[in-house]
Each structure stands twice: as C-alpha cells, then as structure tokens.
Write a protein that holds these residues in place. Structure first.
Motif, PDB file in Angstrom:
ATOM      1  N   LYS A 143       1.970   5.555  -5.455  1.00  0.00           N
ATOM      2  CA  LYS A 143       1.928   6.738  -6.327  1.00  0.00           C
ATOM      3  C   LYS A 143       0.648   7.560  -6.186  1.00  0.00           C
ATOM      4  O   LYS A 143       0.571   8.668  -6.720  1.00  0.00           O
ATOM      5  N   CYS A 144      -0.338   7.043  -5.491  1.00  0.00           N
ATOM      6  CA  CYS A 144      -1.617   7.751  -5.354  1.00  0.00           C
ATOM      7  C   CYS A 144      -1.436   8.982  -4.455  1.00  0.00           C
ATOM      8  O   CYS A 144      -1.066   8.848  -3.288  1.00  0.00           O
ATOM      9  N   PRO A 145      -1.717  10.191  -4.991  1.00  0.00           N
ATOM     10  CA  PRO A 145      -1.489  11.400  -4.198  1.00  0.00           C
ATOM     11  C   PRO A 145      -2.556  11.676  -3.139  1.00  0.00           C
ATOM     12  O   PRO A 145      -2.362  12.530  -2.276  1.00  0.00           O
ATOM     13  N   THR A 146      -3.686  10.948  -3.198  1.00  0.00           N
ATOM     14  CA  THR A 146      -4.774  11.257  -2.262  1.00  0.00           C
ATOM     15  C   THR A 146      -5.102  10.120  -1.291  1.00  0.00           C
ATOM     16  O   THR A 146      -6.005  10.268  -0.471  1.00  0.00           O
ATOM     17  N   GLY A 147      -4.414   9.010  -1.408  1.00  0.00           N
ATOM     18  CA  GLY A 147      -4.717   7.879  -0.523  1.00  0.00           C
ATOM     19  C   GLY A 147      -6.000   7.157  -0.903  1.00  0.00           C
ATOM     20  O   GLY A 147      -6.614   6.497  -0.068  1.00  0.00           O
ATOM     21  N   ALA A 148      -6.400   7.270  -2.159  1.00  0.00           N
ATOM     22  CA  ALA A 148      -7.628   6.613  -2.610  1.00  0.00           C
ATOM     23  C   ALA A 148      -7.474   5.096  -2.696  1.00  0.00           C
ATOM     24  O   ALA A 148      -8.468   4.377  -2.717  1.00  0.00           O
ATOM     25  N   ILE A 149      -6.251   4.623  -2.757  1.00  0.00           N
ATOM     26  CA  ILE A 149      -5.995   3.186  -2.818  1.00  0.00           C
ATOM     27  C   ILE A 149      -4.886   2.822  -1.834  1.00  0.00           C
ATOM     28  O   ILE A 149      -4.001   3.625  -1.563  1.00  0.00           O
ATOM     29  N   GLY A 150      -4.972   1.613  -1.320  1.00  0.00           N
ATOM     30  CA  GLY A 150      -3.946   1.160  -0.385  1.00  0.00           C
ATOM     31  C   GLY A 150      -4.035  -0.339  -0.185  1.00  0.00           C
ATOM     32  O   GLY A 150      -5.096  -0.951  -0.379  1.00  0.00           O
ATOM     33  N   ILE A 151      -2.938  -0.943   0.188  1.00  0.00           N
ATOM     34  CA  ILE A 151      -2.909  -2.377   0.444  1.00  0.00           C
ATOM     35  C   ILE A 151      -3.442  -2.660   1.844  1.00  0.00           C
ATOM     36  O   ILE A 151      -3.056  -1.994   2.808  1.00  0.00           O
ATOM     37  N   VAL A 152      -4.317  -3.651   1.931  1.00  0.00           N
ATOM     38  CA  VAL A 152      -4.840  -4.099   3.216  1.00  0.00           C
ATOM     39  C   VAL A 152      -4.691  -5.623   3.296  1.00  0.00           C
ATOM     40  O   VAL A 152      -4.664  -6.301   2.273  1.00  0.00           O
ATOM     41  N   VAL A 153      -4.579  -6.115   4.496  1.00  0.00           N
ATOM     42  CA  VAL A 153      -4.582  -7.558   4.733  1.00  0.00           C
ATOM     43  C   VAL A 153      -5.741  -7.825   5.686  1.00  0.00           C
ATOM     44  O   VAL A 153      -5.774  -7.292   6.792  1.00  0.00           O
ATOM     45  N   GLU A 154      -6.687  -8.621   5.212  1.00  0.00           N
ATOM     46  CA  GLU A 154      -7.887  -8.908   5.995  1.00  0.00           C
ATOM     47  C   GLU A 154      -7.901 -10.371   6.404  1.00  0.00           C
ATOM     48  O   GLU A 154      -7.585 -11.248   5.600  1.00  0.00           O
ATOM     49  N   GLU A 155      -8.260 -10.629   7.615  1.00  0.00           N
ATOM     50  CA  GLU A 155      -8.434 -12.000   8.087  1.00  0.00           C
ATOM     51  C   GLU A 155      -9.807 -12.487   7.656  1.00  0.00           C
ATOM     52  O   GLU A 155     -10.782 -11.745   7.721  1.00  0.00           O
ATOM     53  N   ARG A 156      -9.862 -13.700   7.182  1.00  0.00           N
ATOM     54  CA  ARG A 156     -11.127 -14.291   6.719  1.00  0.00           C
ATOM     55  C   ARG A 156     -11.427 -15.529   7.539  1.00  0.00           C
ATOM     56  O   ARG A 156     -10.531 -16.261   7.932  1.00  0.00           O
ATOM     57  N   SER A 157     -12.693 -15.777   7.772  1.00  0.00           N
ATOM     58  CA  SER A 157     -13.070 -16.978   8.514  1.00  0.00           C
ATOM     59  C   SER A 157     -13.434 -18.088   7.567  1.00  0.00           C
ATOM     60  O   SER A 157     -13.623 -17.910   6.419  1.00  0.00           O
TER      61      SER A 157
ATOM     62  N   CYS B 273       0.503  -5.690  -5.431  1.00  0.00           N
ATOM     63  CA  CYS B 273       1.917  -5.369  -5.180  1.00  0.00           C
ATOM     64  C   CYS B 273       2.067  -4.025  -4.478  1.00  0.00           C
ATOM     65  O   CYS B 273       3.076  -3.774  -3.830  1.00  0.00           O
ATOM     66  N   GLY B 274       1.087  -3.140  -4.667  1.00  0.00           N
ATOM     67  CA  GLY B 274       1.119  -1.846  -3.994  1.00  0.00           C
ATOM     68  C   GLY B 274       1.815  -0.727  -4.757  1.00  0.00           C
ATOM     69  O   GLY B 274       1.884   0.396  -4.261  1.00  0.00           O
ATOM     70  N   ALA B 275       2.333  -1.004  -5.946  1.00  0.00           N
ATOM     71  CA  ALA B 275       3.024   0.044  -6.712  1.00  0.00           C
ATOM     72  C   ALA B 275       2.095   1.225  -6.987  1.00  0.00           C
ATOM     73  O   ALA B 275       2.507   2.385  -6.890  1.00  0.00           O
ATOM     74  N   CYS B 276       0.861   0.945  -7.306  1.00  0.00           N
ATOM     75  CA  CYS B 276      -0.099   2.013  -7.592  1.00  0.00           C
ATOM     76  C   CYS B 276      -0.409   2.835  -6.343  1.00  0.00           C
ATOM     77  O   CYS B 276      -0.516   4.062  -6.398  1.00  0.00           O
ATOM     78  N   ALA B 277      -0.540   2.152  -5.223  1.00  0.00           N
ATOM     79  CA  ALA B 277      -0.867   2.831  -3.965  1.00  0.00           C
ATOM     80  C   ALA B 277       0.243   3.805  -3.566  1.00  0.00           C
ATOM     81  O   ALA B 277      -0.033   4.884  -3.027  1.00  0.00           O
TER      82      ALA B 277
END
Length: 134
Positions: A120-134, A114-118
């Motif tokens: 609030k992260c003050p250092t950018g240690a976590i973030g939402i990504v969307v990856e394409e998969r084959s 959901c990204g709620a944690c990201a």
C-alpha cells in the motif's frame, strides 16, 4: 546460512500518508487505527520516521519468560498468543518500540513481515527483503 525476512524502510521516502498503518491495522485488527498497527510512522525533523521490527535484535525472544516469542524458519520473530501471558516484558525490552500493545488487549503485537503495508505504500518507502545471515 540462515536468512531473515523483514520489512526494510527508508524514512527519506516516506510522505507520512499513513497508508501502511491503515493496511496493517485493517488486516490484523479489522479497524483503521494507527495505534493498532505493527508499523509506526511519526513526524520527525526530517519528515517522517518509520518504526518497525527489524527481526534481528531478538531481545524480546530472550526476554519472554514463557517462550511465546520464537523465530520462524524465515527468521521472523513470531508471537504465540496461546503461550503469551501478557506480561509485556517484550514490550519493555524492545529498544525501538517495535513490539506494541494496545490498552485492553491481552497480548502485544509486532510486525511479522507479511508485506501488506509495503503493497500500500505509494512511494516505496517500505518493502520486504530477505537477507542472508552468517
């Protein structure tokens, strides 16, 4: 090509402040309790270790005897609490402990990206990504 939305983490940037766990447990369980967070931050030799579902191994989906775990159109493993029988087979099969269970609760829980944690992260240690998969 299917995509997978997930929470990416970089433990080298984590300062162990716990803001991510507070955001998660407060949002989903209405309490500030790291044991009820879908993301886990623990001390390690190199600083902090972040543990969260990567949405890709899907051993839990295969293990669930009642198909309570499914994969959404965004590639996120989702739990249907109405179908879950609380057997915790998914918790047992998860190789990194990303599906969690709080004693006394009927169902396990996991990150749904959901990204709620990201946020609030003050250092950018976590973030939402969307990856394409084959």
């Amino acid at each position: 090509m299917p995509s997978v939305k997930r929470l990416a983490s970089d433990s080298s940037k984590c300062i162990g402040c716990g803001a991510c766990m507070t955001a998660c447990s407060t949002l989903f369980f209405k309490v500030d309790d790291p044991a009820r967070s879908c993301i886990s931050v623990t001390p390690s030799d190199s600083g902090s270790k972040i543990t969260v579902c990567d949405q890709t191994c899907r051993l839990c989906v295969a293990e669930c005897p009642v198909q309570a775990l499914t994969v959404s159109s965004q590639g996120v493993v989702m739990l249907d609490r109405k179908l879950c029988v609380g057997c915790l087979a998914c918790v047992a099969v998860c190789p990194i402990g990303a599906i969690r269970h709080y004693p006394g609760s009927a169902n396990p829980f996991k990150c749904i990206a959901c990204g709620a944690c990201a946020r609030k992260c003050p250092t950018g240690a976590i973030g939402i990504v969307v990856e394409e998969r084959s």
